[in-house]
Motif scaffolding. Sequence first.
Motif, PDB file in Angstrom:
ATOM      1  N   VAL A   1       0.845  -1.191   0.000  1.00 47.50           N
ATOM      2  CA  VAL A   1       0.000   0.000   0.000  1.00 47.50           C
ATOM      3  C   VAL A   1       0.883   1.244   0.000  1.00 47.50           C
ATOM      4  CG1 VAL A   1      -1.705   1.322   1.325  1.00 47.50           C
ATOM      5  CG2 VAL A   1      -1.883  -1.168   1.193  1.00 47.50           C
ATOM      6  N   THR A   2       0.679   2.133  -0.981  1.00 45.37           N
ATOM      7  CA  THR A   2       1.431   3.388  -1.038  1.00 45.37           C
ATOM      8  C   THR A   2       0.616   4.561  -0.522  1.00 45.37           C
ATOM      9  OG1 THR A   2       0.738   3.766  -3.327  1.00 45.37           O
ATOM     10  CG2 THR A   2       2.859   2.656  -2.973  1.00 45.37           C
ATOM     11  N   GLY A   3      -0.687   4.417  -0.494  1.00 43.74           N
ATOM     12  CA  GLY A   3      -1.530   5.498  -0.010  1.00 43.74           C
ATOM     13  C   GLY A   3      -2.957   5.022   0.166  1.00 43.74           C
TER      14      GLY A   3
ATOM     15  N   GLY B   1       3.150   2.912 -11.279  1.00 46.68           N
ATOM     16  CA  GLY B   1       2.288   2.871 -10.104  1.00 46.68           C
ATOM     17  C   GLY B   1       1.918   4.236  -9.569  1.00 46.68           C
ATOM     18  N   ILE B   2       0.983   4.226  -8.652  1.00 46.51           N
ATOM     19  CA  ILE B   2       0.516   5.441  -7.999  1.00 46.51           C
ATOM     20  C   ILE B   2       1.352   5.655  -6.745  1.00 46.51           C
ATOM     21  CG2 ILE B   2      -1.451   6.500  -6.822  1.00 46.51           C
ATOM     22  CD1 ILE B   2      -3.226   4.776  -8.733  1.00 46.51           C
ATOM     23  N   GLU B   3       1.815   6.878  -6.576  1.00 45.29           N
ATOM     24  CA  GLU B   3       2.647   7.178  -5.418  1.00 45.29           C
ATOM     25  C   GLU B   3       1.826   7.690  -4.240  1.00 45.29           C
ATOM     26  OE1 GLU B   3       7.103   8.736  -5.198  1.00 45.29           O
ATOM     27  OE2 GLU B   3       5.732  10.097  -6.189  1.00 45.29           O
ATOM     28  N   LYS B   4       0.885   8.601  -4.497  1.00 44.07           N
ATOM     29  CA  LYS B   4       0.054   9.170  -3.434  1.00 44.07           C
ATOM     30  C   LYS B   4      -1.355   9.368  -3.951  1.00 44.07           C
ATOM     31  CE  LYS B   4       3.852  11.374  -1.158  1.00 44.07           C
ATOM     32  NZ  LYS B   4       4.652  12.522  -1.026  1.00 44.07           N
ATOM     33  N   ILE B   5      -2.310   9.435  -3.009  1.00 44.63           N
ATOM     34  CA  ILE B   5      -3.715   9.565  -3.353  1.00 44.63           C
ATOM     35  C   ILE B   5      -4.393  10.447  -2.305  1.00 44.63           C
ATOM     36  CG2 ILE B   5      -4.227   7.411  -2.161  1.00 44.63           C
ATOM     37  CD1 ILE B   5      -6.410   6.877  -4.203  1.00 44.63           C
TER      38      ILE B   5
ATOM     39  N   LEU C   1     -10.259   4.303  -0.544  1.00 41.81           N
ATOM     40  CA  LEU C   1      -9.515   4.011  -1.765  1.00 41.81           C
ATOM     41  C   LEU C   1      -8.079   3.706  -1.368  1.00 41.81           C
ATOM     42  CD1 LEU C   1     -10.796   6.776  -4.197  1.00 41.81           C
ATOM     43  CD2 LEU C   1     -11.575   4.413  -3.969  1.00 41.81           C
ATOM     44  N   VAL C   2      -7.522   2.671  -1.971  1.00 36.98           N
ATOM     45  CA  VAL C   2      -6.181   2.209  -1.629  1.00 36.98           C
ATOM     46  C   VAL C   2      -5.352   2.128  -2.907  1.00 36.98           C
ATOM     47  CG1 VAL C   2      -4.862   0.369  -0.517  1.00 36.98           C
ATOM     48  CG2 VAL C   2      -7.188   0.848   0.249  1.00 36.98           C
TER      49      VAL C   2
ATOM     50  N   SER D   1       1.745  -0.213  -4.854  1.00 39.99           N
ATOM     51  CA  SER D   1       3.032   0.147  -5.439  1.00 39.99           C
ATOM     52  C   SER D   1       3.223  -0.305  -6.878  1.00 39.99           C
ATOM     53  CB  SER D   1       4.176  -0.409  -4.585  1.00 39.99           C
ATOM     54  OG  SER D   1       4.108  -1.825  -4.527  1.00 39.99           O
ATOM     55  N   GLU D   2       2.618  -1.393  -7.274  1.00 40.01           N
ATOM     56  CA  GLU D   2       2.857  -1.929  -8.614  1.00 40.01           C
ATOM     57  C   GLU D   2       1.590  -1.959  -9.467  1.00 40.01           C
ATOM     58  OE1 GLU D   2       5.936  -2.489  -9.642  1.00 40.01           O
ATOM     59  OE2 GLU D   2       6.632  -1.934  -7.647  1.00 40.01           O
ATOM     60  N   SER D   3       0.704  -0.978  -9.266  1.00 43.93           N
ATOM     61  CA  SER D   3      -0.544  -0.982 -10.016  1.00 43.93           C
ATOM     62  C   SER D   3      -1.007   0.434 -10.311  1.00 43.93           C
ATOM     63  CB  SER D   3      -1.634  -1.699  -9.214  1.00 43.93           C
ATOM     64  OG  SER D   3      -2.864  -1.636  -9.899  1.00 43.93           O
ATOM     65  N   LEU D   4      -1.623   0.610 -11.439  1.00 44.71           N
ATOM     66  CA  LEU D   4      -2.253   1.879 -11.785  1.00 44.71           C
ATOM     67  C   LEU D   4      -3.747   1.839 -11.509  1.00 44.71           C
ATOM     68  CD1 LEU D   4      -0.366   2.678 -15.091  1.00 44.71           C
ATOM     69  CD2 LEU D   4      -0.073   3.740 -12.866  1.00 44.71           C
ATOM     70  N   THR D   5      -4.226   0.735 -10.984  1.00 45.66           N
ATOM     71  CA  THR D   5      -5.624   0.606 -10.595  1.00 45.66           C
ATOM     72  C   THR D   5      -5.721   0.855  -9.095  1.00 45.66           C
ATOM     73  OG1 THR D   5      -6.035  -1.003 -12.328  1.00 45.66           O
ATOM     74  CG2 THR D   5      -7.591  -0.967 -10.504  1.00 45.66           C
ATOM     75  N   VAL D   6      -6.711   1.622  -8.706  1.00 48.19           N
ATOM     76  CA  VAL D   6      -6.964   1.891  -7.291  1.00 48.19           C
ATOM     77  C   VAL D   6      -7.966   0.862  -6.788  1.00 48.19           C
ATOM     78  CG1 VAL D   6      -7.944   3.586  -5.691  1.00 48.19           C
ATOM     79  CG2 VAL D   6      -6.500   4.352  -7.572  1.00 48.19           C
ATOM     80  N   GLY D   7      -7.781   0.392  -5.580  1.00 49.59           N
ATOM     81  CA  GLY D   7      -8.748  -0.507  -4.962  1.00 49.59           C
ATOM     82  C   GLY D   7      -9.718   0.289  -4.117  1.00 49.59           C
ATOM     83  N   SER D   8     -10.986  -0.037  -4.210  1.00 44.75           N
ATOM     84  CA  SER D   8     -12.018   0.621  -3.419  1.00 44.75           C
ATOM     85  C   SER D   8     -12.613  -0.399  -2.456  1.00 44.75           C
ATOM     86  CB  SER D   8     -13.103   1.169  -4.353  1.00 44.75           C
ATOM     87  OG  SER D   8     -14.172   1.696  -3.614  1.00 44.75           O
ATOM     88  N   VAL D   9     -12.470  -0.137  -1.158  1.00 46.47           N
ATOM     89  CA  VAL D   9     -13.026  -1.025  -0.148  1.00 46.47           C
ATOM     90  C   VAL D   9     -14.375  -0.453   0.275  1.00 46.47           C
ATOM     91  CG1 VAL D   9     -12.713  -2.076   2.121  1.00 46.47           C
ATOM     92  CG2 VAL D   9     -10.727  -1.696   0.649  1.00 46.47           C
TER      93      VAL D   9
END
Length: 153
Positions: A55-57, A109-113, A68-69, A72-80
């Motif tokens: 988890v990066t953010g 990947g996404i660094e911060k959100i 939203l999570v 580090s190795e994905s351009l997709t955000v996870g939504s819980v």
Amino acid sequence: MGISAALCPRMPPSVVSSDGNFTIWGLRSRCDGTFYLWETNTWTSEPWSSTSGFVTGATWDPDGGMILVAFSESLTVGSVHFASKPPSLDAHLLPVDLSEIQSLTHSRGIEKIAWDASGDRLALSYKDGDELYKGLIAICDVKRTPLISASLM
């Protein structure tokens, strides 16, 4: 609770929901993709894992009903999405499609959100990628009913 894997210091120690009922703990976010969601009434937790890196953010919606999570190795955000009220940890992890951004950046990947206070905008910063898009901050328009969707503004 013994944790043998190395902890990843890249995420803040915790991110608490606006209503104070839930928290995600970055201190328990291991490099193997495991992170923990806690319910704060009884202090029970559920482990979650991702094959998309650590988890990066994480950012809670203003109502505290979903988080939203970024990984580090994905351009997709996870939504819980939580299916029940606290103290239940019954939740579902769903991907948020950001295909417009993925095709544009060539990032790893996404660094911060971050979510704005109204819940209408989402800011994402990207790592690596094409020289033109290195350090890109994308602002997305967010729709949260019934599930979350985002589109580049």
